[in-house]
Design a protein around this motif. Structure first.
Motif, PDB file in Angstrom:
ATOM      1  N   LEU A  54       0.830  -1.211   0.000  1.00 13.62           N
ATOM      2  CA  LEU A  54       0.000   0.000   0.000  1.00 13.62           C
ATOM      3  C   LEU A  54       0.863   1.258   0.000  1.00 13.62           C
ATOM      4  CD1 LEU A  54      -2.763   1.360   0.170  1.00 13.62           C
ATOM      5  CD2 LEU A  54      -2.686   1.085   2.651  1.00 13.62           C
ATOM      6  N   THR A  55       1.904   1.272   0.832  1.00 18.54           N
ATOM      7  CA  THR A  55       2.748   2.457   0.949  1.00 18.54           C
ATOM      8  C   THR A  55       3.428   2.785  -0.384  1.00 18.54           C
ATOM      9  OG1 THR A  55       3.178   1.847   3.243  1.00 18.54           O
ATOM     10  CG2 THR A  55       4.596   3.517   2.286  1.00 18.54           C
ATOM     11  N   ILE A  56       4.070   1.784  -0.983  1.00 20.50           N
ATOM     12  CA  ILE A  56       4.795   2.056  -2.224  1.00 20.50           C
ATOM     13  C   ILE A  56       3.810   2.419  -3.346  1.00 20.50           C
ATOM     14  CG2 ILE A  56       4.901  -0.331  -3.063  1.00 20.50           C
ATOM     15  CD1 ILE A  56       7.709   2.217  -3.327  1.00 20.50           C
ATOM     16  N   SER A  57       2.627   1.824  -3.346  1.00 17.95           N
ATOM     17  CA  SER A  57       1.641   2.137  -4.381  1.00 17.95           C
ATOM     18  C   SER A  57       1.205   3.594  -4.281  1.00 17.95           C
ATOM     19  CB  SER A  57       0.423   1.221  -4.256  1.00 17.95           C
ATOM     20  OG  SER A  57       0.812  -0.128  -4.368  1.00 17.95           O
ATOM     21  N   LEU A  58       0.886   4.027  -3.064  1.00 16.28           N
ATOM     22  CA  LEU A  58       0.495   5.427  -2.881  1.00 16.28           C
ATOM     23  C   LEU A  58       1.632   6.347  -3.319  1.00 16.28           C
ATOM     24  CD1 LEU A  58      -1.284   5.292   0.591  1.00 16.28           C
ATOM     25  CD2 LEU A  58      -2.348   5.786  -1.603  1.00 16.28           C
ATOM     26  N   PHE A  59       2.852   5.971  -2.984  1.00 12.95           N
ATOM     27  CA  PHE A  59       4.014   6.786  -3.325  1.00 12.95           C
ATOM     28  C   PHE A  59       4.175   6.910  -4.844  1.00 12.95           C
ATOM     29  CE2 PHE A  59       8.605   7.265  -4.059  1.00 12.95           C
ATOM     30  CZ  PHE A  59       8.841   8.411  -3.319  1.00 12.95           C
ATOM     31  N   VAL A  60       4.087   5.794  -5.537  1.00 12.54           N
ATOM     32  CA  VAL A  60       4.239   5.816  -7.002  1.00 12.54           C
ATOM     33  C   VAL A  60       3.138   6.670  -7.644  1.00 12.54           C
ATOM     34  CG1 VAL A  60       4.112   4.399  -9.099  1.00 12.54           C
ATOM     35  CG2 VAL A  60       5.455   3.630  -7.147  1.00 12.54           C
ATOM     36  N   VAL A  61       1.903   6.458  -7.212  1.00 15.31           N
ATOM     37  CA  VAL A  61       0.790   7.217  -7.784  1.00 15.31           C
ATOM     38  C   VAL A  61       0.985   8.714  -7.532  1.00 15.31           C
ATOM     39  CG1 VAL A  61      -1.677   7.697  -7.508  1.00 15.31           C
ATOM     40  CG2 VAL A  61      -0.883   5.343  -7.718  1.00 15.31           C
ATOM     41  N   LEU A  62       1.413   9.045  -6.333  1.00 16.43           N
ATOM     42  CA  LEU A  62       1.594  10.441  -5.962  1.00 16.43           C
ATOM     43  C   LEU A  62       2.684  11.106  -6.814  1.00 16.43           C
ATOM     44  CD1 LEU A  62       0.432  12.257  -3.671  1.00 16.43           C
ATOM     45  CD2 LEU A  62       2.553  11.830  -2.468  1.00 16.43           C
ATOM     46  N   VAL A  63       3.835  10.467  -6.884  1.00 21.26           N
ATOM     47  CA  VAL A  63       4.959  11.050  -7.631  1.00 21.26           C
ATOM     48  C   VAL A  63       4.609  11.187  -9.111  1.00 21.26           C
ATOM     49  CG1 VAL A  63       7.324  10.644  -8.400  1.00 21.26           C
ATOM     50  CG2 VAL A  63       6.720  10.287  -6.005  1.00 21.26           C
ATOM     51  N   ALA A  64       4.042  10.125  -9.691  1.00 19.35           N
ATOM     52  CA  ALA A  64       3.718  10.171 -11.121  1.00 19.35           C
ATOM     53  C   ALA A  64       2.660  11.238 -11.401  1.00 19.35           C
ATOM     54  CB  ALA A  64       3.239   8.801 -11.589  1.00 19.35           C
ATOM     55  N   TRP A  75       2.112  13.929  -9.704  1.00 14.72           N
ATOM     56  CA  TRP A  75       2.731  15.244  -9.549  1.00 14.72           C
ATOM     57  C   TRP A  75       3.531  15.597 -10.798  1.00 14.72           C
ATOM     58  CZ3 TRP A  75       7.658  17.543  -8.799  1.00 14.72           C
ATOM     59  CH2 TRP A  75       7.607  18.845  -8.298  1.00 14.72           C
ATOM     60  N   LEU A  76       4.284  14.627 -11.321  1.00 13.51           N
ATOM     61  CA  LEU A  76       5.058  14.872 -12.539  1.00 13.51           C
ATOM     62  C   LEU A  76       4.129  15.252 -13.699  1.00 13.51           C
ATOM     63  CD1 LEU A  76       7.714  12.021 -12.356  1.00 13.51           C
ATOM     64  CD2 LEU A  76       8.089  14.476 -12.039  1.00 13.51           C
ATOM     65  N   LEU A  77       2.980  14.599 -13.785  1.00 15.21           N
ATOM     66  CA  LEU A  77       2.064  14.911 -14.887  1.00 15.21           C
ATOM     67  C   LEU A  77       1.464  16.304 -14.762  1.00 15.21           C
ATOM     68  CD1 LEU A  77       0.024  11.694 -15.764  1.00 15.21           C
ATOM     69  CD2 LEU A  77       2.068  12.622 -16.825  1.00 15.21           C
ATOM     70  N   VAL A  78       0.967  16.660 -13.579  1.00  9.09           N
ATOM     71  CA  VAL A  78       0.336  17.982 -13.459  1.00  9.09           C
ATOM     72  C   VAL A  78       1.377  19.094 -13.551  1.00  9.09           C
ATOM     73  CG1 VAL A  78      -1.819  17.385 -12.306  1.00  9.09           C
ATOM     74  CG2 VAL A  78       0.236  17.723 -10.939  1.00  9.09           C
ATOM     75  N   MET A  79       2.633  18.785 -13.199  1.00  6.39           N
ATOM     76  CA  MET A  79       3.679  19.798 -13.364  1.00  6.39           C
ATOM     77  C   MET A  79       3.952  20.095 -14.832  1.00  6.39           C
ATOM     78  SD  MET A  79       5.087  21.241 -10.701  1.00  6.39           S
ATOM     79  CE  MET A  79       6.761  21.726 -11.153  1.00  6.39           C
ATOM     80  N   THR A  80       3.731  19.124 -15.703  1.00  8.59           N
ATOM     81  CA  THR A  80       4.174  19.262 -17.093  1.00  8.59           C
ATOM     82  C   THR A  80       3.029  19.302 -18.096  1.00  8.59           C
ATOM     83  OG1 THR A  80       4.439  16.856 -17.112  1.00  8.59           O
ATOM     84  CG2 THR A  80       6.421  18.172 -16.725  1.00  8.59           C
ATOM     85  N   HIS A  81       1.795  19.289 -17.603  1.00  5.71           N
ATOM     86  CA  HIS A  81       0.654  19.330 -18.518  1.00  5.71           C
ATOM     87  C   HIS A  81      -0.358  20.343 -18.008  1.00  5.71           C
ATOM     88  CE1 HIS A  81       2.470  15.464 -19.430  1.00  5.71           C
ATOM     89  NE2 HIS A  81       1.843  15.476 -20.574  1.00  5.71           N
ATOM     90  N   ASP A  82      -1.120  20.869 -18.923  1.00  8.47           N
ATOM     91  CA  ASP A  82      -2.148  21.826 -18.553  1.00  8.47           C
ATOM     92  C   ASP A  82      -3.456  21.061 -18.358  1.00  8.47           C
ATOM     93  OD1 ASP A  82      -3.351  24.162 -17.980  1.00  8.47           O
ATOM     94  OD2 ASP A  82      -3.567  24.838 -20.055  1.00  8.47           O
ATOM     95  N   THR A  83      -3.616  20.490 -17.163  1.00  6.98           N
ATOM     96  CA  THR A  83      -4.803  19.673 -16.923  1.00  6.98           C
ATOM     97  C   THR A  83      -5.216  19.798 -15.468  1.00  6.98           C
ATOM     98  OG1 THR A  83      -5.746  17.456 -17.148  1.00  6.98           O
ATOM     99  CG2 THR A  83      -3.482  17.609 -16.327  1.00  6.98           C
ATOM    100  N   THR A  84      -6.359  19.191 -15.143  1.00  5.52           N
ATOM    101  CA  THR A  84      -6.810  19.223 -13.751  1.00  5.52           C
ATOM    102  C   THR A  84      -6.248  18.021 -13.013  1.00  5.52           C
ATOM    103  OG1 THR A  84      -8.799  18.007 -14.316  1.00  5.52           O
ATOM    104  CG2 THR A  84      -8.952  20.398 -14.328  1.00  5.52           C
ATOM    105  N   VAL A 100      -4.703  12.138 -11.883  1.00  3.01           N
ATOM    106  CA  VAL A 100      -4.683  11.034 -10.918  1.00  3.01           C
ATOM    107  C   VAL A 100      -5.405   9.821 -11.484  1.00  3.01           C
ATOM    108  CG1 VAL A 100      -5.508  10.282  -8.654  1.00  3.01           C
ATOM    109  CG2 VAL A 100      -4.450  12.516  -8.906  1.00  3.01           C
ATOM    110  N   PHE A 101      -6.526  10.061 -12.142  1.00  2.09           N
ATOM    111  CA  PHE A 101      -7.286   8.967 -12.752  1.00  2.09           C
ATOM    112  C   PHE A 101      -6.406   8.213 -13.738  1.00  2.09           C
ATOM    113  CE2 PHE A 101     -10.371   6.800 -15.339  1.00  2.09           C
ATOM    114  CZ  PHE A 101     -11.460   6.592 -14.516  1.00  2.09           C
TER     115      PHE A 101
END
Ligand SMILES: [K+]
Ligand SMILES: [K+]
Lengths: 458, 458
Positions: B366-376, B378-387, B392-393
């Motif tokens: 659970l911990t590593i899954s939450l971590f991967v989802v969170l980091v990925a 964050w990387l997407l919203v930092m580099t794309h113009d989206t909500t 996250v979806f």
């Protein structure tokens, strides 16, 4: 007429000790009822508050969340504002300490069970010397708050927008609100402060310091105070300081990246030192004070929204003014993950083995927290016309008793307000308290042991 | 010239066995490289695919995710579509089975270490008889897929929009895609099917059945096949069936509430039986097949978005065609939470104690899954113009190898595509495989034991 047998079971019922978690639930509910009643008095408001407004405000204050459906400075009288400050103080330092004082005033000795309950709530590792410690804690708290208030007063009294009296009371109020990580403010609604709290560097520095100390938690503060004599910090204190440092720095860097480089970012075009101060303050405040260091907070970039949701969810140290799953849970889960990945037989950190059962407790905290956030968010989006991110942000903020909002609090209908009240209540008691109170406790020590069996996990 | 000592350590390096997790990582990477190369051949496409398109498609197929940056039926030739089907089949049944066959073809005996590695990947509890089991599994898989394809063919051949040949190939392709929980479809882009797969009840029923069986996982299917003889189901099978039932029913009810009663809901105004079929199909498909049973999927209500994110995140059974933290992890965490709340000394369910270490493993997942989802995310919203919700979806969908999307896949830039490729890769290997491969393994059995110490947790 009552048959002897029935009378005996009635008697047993009457004398059955209320288990500590249930007592905590009842205690907080009782305080909220008192607070709601006092806020409903005509002298508390500049207008008569509604029942929902009073209930929401009392819950938010006693759970040191800071979400608000009223504008405190406009809708509350001076007496109402003082009451709010007292509710925050009681909620922050803990109604447990109050309970101790009440017990002492009543001249009753504190039973061993009570000590255990208190040590559970305050997160103290040994139930001994609780009264002494409580006194010392109270003195420490009030000293820190008074120093903070003094600094804020010196700074704010030169502000032309505030009268001398306002500067004095605002300094006191915000010192309490910051140290207790409550995040209530009186600037929103005060003429001249269209955008909430002043965001000059001195204000942010003082408030940030108060928030930081409040968020470390009573055991850590006590440990730090004792350090000059004892020359030893507990594993808990060392891990807390490490985790908090990582979170503050990581959060600040993340916010800075998100807001200083995005074309819509809130920090774009500001000088670097200012960007750093605001980013650090917002990072400190997100876990879980809830003051907004960034103006136009509702226009936060999605990257910062995500980061703040994560920071709020992790929250502060256990037995501190803040909420969230706590830095302790976060540390145990991280250490356990890394030890597991390395193939170690137990979770280990810094030459210490984490005690058996801690991983189990940490996993339980994380699981129930995710569950509560999920259910509450679902209830909100089912009943409100809003987007998912705003609802999740609001719920995590309430659960972590943080009080940051993307402007959604004002749009809550009565059902939504009740959901947020419930989540604040749950969050302040700690993730596991209510579920333990709800579960039928296994009565006796278990004599049967069931055979072990593996099931597959991912 | 190499000194004797250096030569010896070089030799040791050469003979050092590659640990199983690293071998899994390398194996999947190797298959993706082959798949990418084959998709880049001119005969595979109706136009030359770009490197990123081929890489993304190969990763998505081999990880049975189904996210796509191309329109398969239009951009791939018939050969390309057959290749896609084969990649899905290989990715679904597992490259481990392929490895076994390759070993057998080469006439080499399978070493004990290899058996252990295989049993890790397939999630089998005992490494014995792996070759026999593999053969049986393959026969079962192909039988189920052929039955599904036959039913789909009977149904689709009467569709005037499809030629006889199309109906035949589409039936085969979608049976494989559904059973492997891949979620790729050929209807999107076929004239007459503006909205993707046909959503008549027969199609949904057959596809839903295939998805369901594929999502149960090889150990459960093997257990069910053996049941008529053995008259006993393992704890793993019982828990999986229970959890899957709860998730399917709960998910369907939640989707129905969210989409049938919201003014913008996708099920508004449809007859009840139709609402039920669509809701059940979408609930089954969300974990983790990724077919959309609901038309206009991108207009999903926020409530349903949240529910689907949760269902995707939990995902399928371990060692199944699907991803996510797995139903096993979910079950262990839930059982452990409830046992903890009840004050039991161990996690218990149905007269069985969960084996020591399982809670630790589940918490790590659970911990590593939450971590991967969170980091990925964050990387997407930092580099794309989206909500935030769309990002996250998308990430949870990729991590759970689900393949549902709110239309964000088409908007990914090259960096975003690489992030999603990495997440699909991580997700297909299972939450812990990469982190175990990354961690420096503790070489020898530990002889030092560190003293235990408590820290506070929430
Ligand atoms: K707060
Ligand atoms: K899929």
């Amino acid at each position: 007429m009552i048959a002897p047998l029935e009378r005996r079971s009635l008697k047993r019922l009457r004398h059955k000790p209320v288990p500590p978690p249930l007592r905590l639930v009842g205690g907080l509910a009782f305080l909220i009822a008192i607070g709601t009643g006092l806020l409903l008095l005509p002298i508390s408001g500049t207008r008569q508050l509604t029942l929902m407004e009073a209930l929401f405000t009392a819950t938010s204050a006693l759970s040191v969340t800071g979400l608000s459906v009223i504008t405190s400075v406009r809708d509350l009288s001076l007496w109402g504002q003082i009451l709010l400050m007292l509710l925050i103080q009681i909620g922050g330092v803990g109604f447990m300490v109050v309970a101790v004082i009440v017990f002492r005033l009543l001249g009753r000795r504190i039973s061993f069970t009570d000590r255990i309950a208190l040590s559970d709530s305050l997160g103290l590792l040994s139930p001994a010397a609780i009264v002494t410690l409580t006194r010392r804690v109270l003195i420490t708290v009030i000293t820190i708050e008074l120093i903070g208030a003094f600094l804020l007063y010196i700074h704010w009294r030169t502000d032309p927008r505030l009268s001398e009296g306002q500067a004095f009371f605002f300094a006191l109020f915000h010192a309490v609100s910051a140290f207790c990580n409550a995040g209530f403010d009186l600037f929103t609604g005060t003429p001249g402060f269209n955008d909430g709290i002043p965001r000059d560097s001195v204000t942010l520095f003082v408030l940030g310091g108060l928030i930081f100390l409040g968020g470390l938690g009573i055991p850590v503060v006590a440990d730090l105070i004792a350090y000059p004599n004892e020359r030893r910090l507990s594993l808990h204190t060392r891990i807390t300081l490490l985790v908090v440092s990582i979170l503050v720095v990581g959060g600040a860097v993340g916010l800075w990246l998100g807001e200083a480089f995005d074309k819509d970012g809130a920090l774009v075009g500001q000088p670097l030192d200012r960007q750093i101060i605001v980013a650090v303050f917002q990072s400190v405040s997100a876990r879980t004070a809830g003051f907004t260091g960034i103006a136009n907070f509702e226009q936060l970039t999605p990257a910062s929204q995500l980061l703040l949701i994560a920071l709020m969810f992790i929250g502060c140290a256990p037995a501190s003014m803040g909420g969230g799953i706590t830095t302790g849970t976060f540390a145990v889960l991280s250490i356990s993950l890394w030890s597991y990945a390395r193939g170690l037989p137990t979770a280990q950190f810094g030459g210490r083995t984490l005690a058996t059962g801690m991983v189990r407790r940490a996993a339980a905290v994380l699981t129930i927290s995710l569950f509560v956030v999920l259910v509450a968010s679902w209830l909100l989006v089912m009943t409100h016309d809003t987007t998912l991110d705003r609802a999740v942000f609001e719920v995590v903020s309430a659960f972590a008793t943080c009080g940051l909002t993307l402007g959604f609090t004002d749009e809550l209908n009565t059902f939504g307000q009740l959901v947020i009240i419930a989540v604040m209540f749950w969050g302040r008691l700690g993730a596991l308290t209510i579920i333990i109170a709800l579960a039928r406790q296994s009565a006796a020590p278990q004599v049967v042991t069931y055979p072990e069996e593996q099931i597959l996990i991912g």
